[in-house]
Design a protein around this motif. Structure first.
Motif, PDB file in Angstrom:
ATOM      1  N   VAL A   1       0.843  -1.198   0.000  1.00 18.90           N
ATOM      2  CA  VAL A   1       0.000   0.000   0.000  1.00 18.90           C
ATOM      3  C   VAL A   1       0.877   1.248   0.000  1.00 18.90           C
ATOM      4  O   VAL A   1       1.785   1.386   0.820  1.00 18.90           O
ATOM      5  CB  VAL A   1      -0.940   0.027   1.227  1.00 18.90           C
ATOM      6  CG1 VAL A   1      -1.857   1.246   1.173  1.00 18.90           C
ATOM      7  CG2 VAL A   1      -1.759  -1.257   1.316  1.00 18.90           C
ATOM      8  N   SER A   2       0.599   2.157  -0.926  1.00 17.42           N
ATOM      9  CA  SER A   2       1.275   3.452  -0.970  1.00 17.42           C
ATOM     10  C   SER A   2       0.244   4.502  -1.355  1.00 17.42           C
ATOM     11  O   SER A   2      -0.948   4.215  -1.448  1.00 17.42           O
ATOM     12  CB  SER A   2       2.443   3.412  -1.970  1.00 17.42           C
ATOM     13  OG  SER A   2       1.980   3.056  -3.257  1.00 17.42           O
ATOM     14  N   ALA A   3       0.696   5.723  -1.584  1.00 18.10           N
ATOM     15  CA  ALA A   3      -0.241   6.795  -1.931  1.00 18.10           C
ATOM     16  C   ALA A   3       0.371   7.696  -2.989  1.00 18.10           C
ATOM     17  O   ALA A   3       1.586   7.914  -3.028  1.00 18.10           O
ATOM     18  CB  ALA A   3      -0.599   7.614  -0.698  1.00 18.10           C
ATOM     19  N   ALA A   4      -0.495   8.225  -3.854  1.00 19.83           N
ATOM     20  CA  ALA A   4      -0.080   9.192  -4.876  1.00 19.83           C
ATOM     21  C   ALA A   4      -1.223  10.163  -5.105  1.00 19.83           C
ATOM     22  O   ALA A   4      -2.373   9.749  -5.261  1.00 19.83           O
ATOM     23  CB  ALA A   4       0.283   8.477  -6.176  1.00 19.83           C
ATOM     24  N   ASP A   5      -0.910  11.439  -5.078  1.00 18.27           N
ATOM     25  CA  ASP A   5      -1.927  12.481  -5.275  1.00 18.27           C
ATOM     26  C   ASP A   5      -3.082  12.314  -4.290  1.00 18.27           C
ATOM     27  O   ASP A   5      -4.260  12.449  -4.647  1.00 18.27           O
ATOM     28  CB  ASP A   5      -2.458  12.458  -6.716  1.00 18.27           C
ATOM     29  CG  ASP A   5      -1.370  12.751  -7.733  1.00 18.27           C
ATOM     30  OD1 ASP A   5      -0.481  13.569  -7.423  1.00 18.27           O
ATOM     31  OD2 ASP A   5      -1.398  12.143  -8.817  1.00 18.27           O
TER      32      ASP A   5
END
Length: 210
Positions: free
Chosen positions: A28-32
């Motif tokens: 799990v990661s995040a972008a924008d």
């Protein structure tokens, strides 16, 4: 991860063994400001720098571009099962769910063929070694052009764990007799996940509760 005191597992050896056993993980990661998640096999290794997690994405999976900007979470999920209140002594009881999970997080870095071809090949060899060691000879026999084409189609990653959390929710808040009834019901279940959860409980029950 929300972890009540009774459900917390802090022993490094137990957590590492669990991660290796359940190494098809959720990354799990995040972008924008949007969450991104992929389900991939990983390897877990103890190194002088700490616990290392490695794996790879398909290059077409844009999630790899989000790595490195902030911490990445890797979730290792074990067996789980519905727990009916019929096993409890008190009539005024509600159902719950028992499960086992480990969360590992840290700063991950992407590894491409153009930048680190040897490391990417090493990650692939580690995964082959975990799941089908006999395939390594076949992989090595393939043409260099084909192998390089496959490696150019993936992006690896490496994460050194900064934070490790383990949760083993196995009815620790219930009496030993209640726990024993739950174990008996789960072990007799036709559902493999329920039976595996019962086995996890059985292994952790005090002898007098069995």
């Amino acid at each position: 991860m929300y972890i009540p005191h009774l459900n917390r597992e802090d022993h490094p050896e137990t957590l590492l063994a669990f991660m290796k056993e359940h190494a098809f993980a959720t990354v799990v990661s995040a972008a924008d400001h949007l969450p991104l998640a992929s389900h991939i096999p990983v390897t877990v290794t103890e190194t002088p720098r700490g616990v290392r997690i490695r794996g790879h994405f398909a290059k077409a999976n844009e999630q790899w571009r989000s790595l490195g900007g902030s911490d990445t979470l890797v979730i290792f999920a074990g067996p789980h099962a519905y727990i009916s209140p019929v096993h409890y002594d008190r009539w005024e009881s509600v159902p719950t769910w028992n499960y086992l999970a480990v969360h590992a997080s840290g700063r991950a870095r992407p590894l491409s063929f153009d930048d680190e071809p040897e490391t990417l090949a090493e990650i692939l060899a580690e995964l082959i070694g975990e799941h089908e060691p006999e395939y390594q000879a076949r992989w090595d026999s393939l043409s260099a052009r084909y192998r390089q084409g496959m490696l150019r189609g993936i992006v690896g990653f490496e994460l050194i764990v900064d934070r490790l959390e383990g949760k083993m929710k196995l009815s620790q808040n219930k009496s030993r007799k209640e726990q024993a009834r739950i174990v008996d019901a789960l072990m007799r279940s036709d559902d493999p996940a329920a039976a595996a959860t019962g086995d996890e409980m059985r292994r952790r029950l005090p002898a007098e509760a069995e």
